[in-house]
Design an enzyme around this catalytic site. Structure first.
Site, PDB file in Angstrom:
ATOM      1  N   SER A  34      86.344  41.001  17.927  1.00 49.84           N
ATOM      2  CA  SER A  34      87.009  40.223  18.973  1.00 49.84           C
ATOM      3  C   SER A  34      88.190  40.945  19.610  1.00 49.84           C
ATOM      4  O   SER A  34      88.626  40.569  20.687  1.00 49.84           O
ATOM      5  CB  SER A  34      87.468  38.870  18.431  1.00 49.84           C
ATOM      6  N   LYS A  91      94.555  38.176  17.180  1.00 46.56           N
ATOM      7  CA  LYS A  91      94.457  38.013  18.629  1.00 46.56           C
ATOM      8  C   LYS A  91      95.720  38.534  19.295  1.00 46.56           C
ATOM      9  O   LYS A  91      96.724  38.791  18.650  1.00 46.56           O
ATOM     10  CB  LYS A  91      94.279  36.534  19.012  1.00 46.56           C
TER      11      LYS A  91
END
Length: 184
Positions: A34, A91
């Site tokens: 990700s 993230k």
């Protein structure tokens, strides 16, 4: 008896040093894609334990996503105890308290300005989101690999107190050793 005392002393010193180190930093291995191309699966990182974060920082946080039964079966008992039932995710912080966020037509705008995101995989961010003001104690995060990331577009805003830390340095692989700069 003297030898036993020396062993106890050595073990005590080692435990104290380990506790001091882990109070300030945490090791973490990337699991997934990700954050590609910035981070790769199995990169080994060092996090600075902090809740003081800025826009552009790469952070790890405890999510509300639970490990699947299949994932749990593959974990050792120690790994199950260490990780708990919820996944930690990595993230990039896109918006912080007080910011206005708009995602529209594949572009991301913070406080009315389009983000220049040279670090993402591709050039399109899916989703139509408008948050007039990120509330105090919350942040909005996204993965750099926007097409393959479960992030605030799905999870919603993240509580700052769920942040484990921000990425300081990549240790492994050695060929990519070094500081990972934040982006604003």
């Amino acid at each position: 008896m003297k030898e036993i005392l020396e062993w106890i002393k050595t073990i005590t010193v080692a435990v104290v040093i380990a506790l001091v180190i882990t109070t300030f930093v945490t090791p973490l291995m990337v699991d997934g894609i990700s954050m590609y191309p910035t981070l790769h699966d199995h990169d080994y990182l060092i996090l600075k334990n902090t809740h003081t974060i800025k826009r552009g920082d790469i952070i790890s946080f405890q999510s509300t996503l639970e490990f699947s039964q299949e994932e749990l079966k593959s974990f050792s008992i120690i790994k199950k105890l260490k990780l708990g039932k919820n996944k930690n995710l990595i993230k990039r912080v896109i918006a912080v308290p007080g910011d206005e966020l708009l995602i529209k037509n594949g572009k991301v705008y913070v406080n009315g300005k389009e983000l220049k995101e040279s670090y993402i995989n591709g050039d399109y961010t899916s989703g139509d989101i408008h948050i007039k003001e990120i509330p105090k104690g919350k942040i909005f995060v996204m993965g750099d690999n926007r097409c393959n990331s479960v992030d605030s577009r799905v999870l919603g805003l993240i509580d700052i107190n769920k942040v484990q830390g921000k990425v300081l340095v990549r240790l492994l692989p050695i060929s990519n050793f070094g500081k990972i700069p934040s982006q604003k």
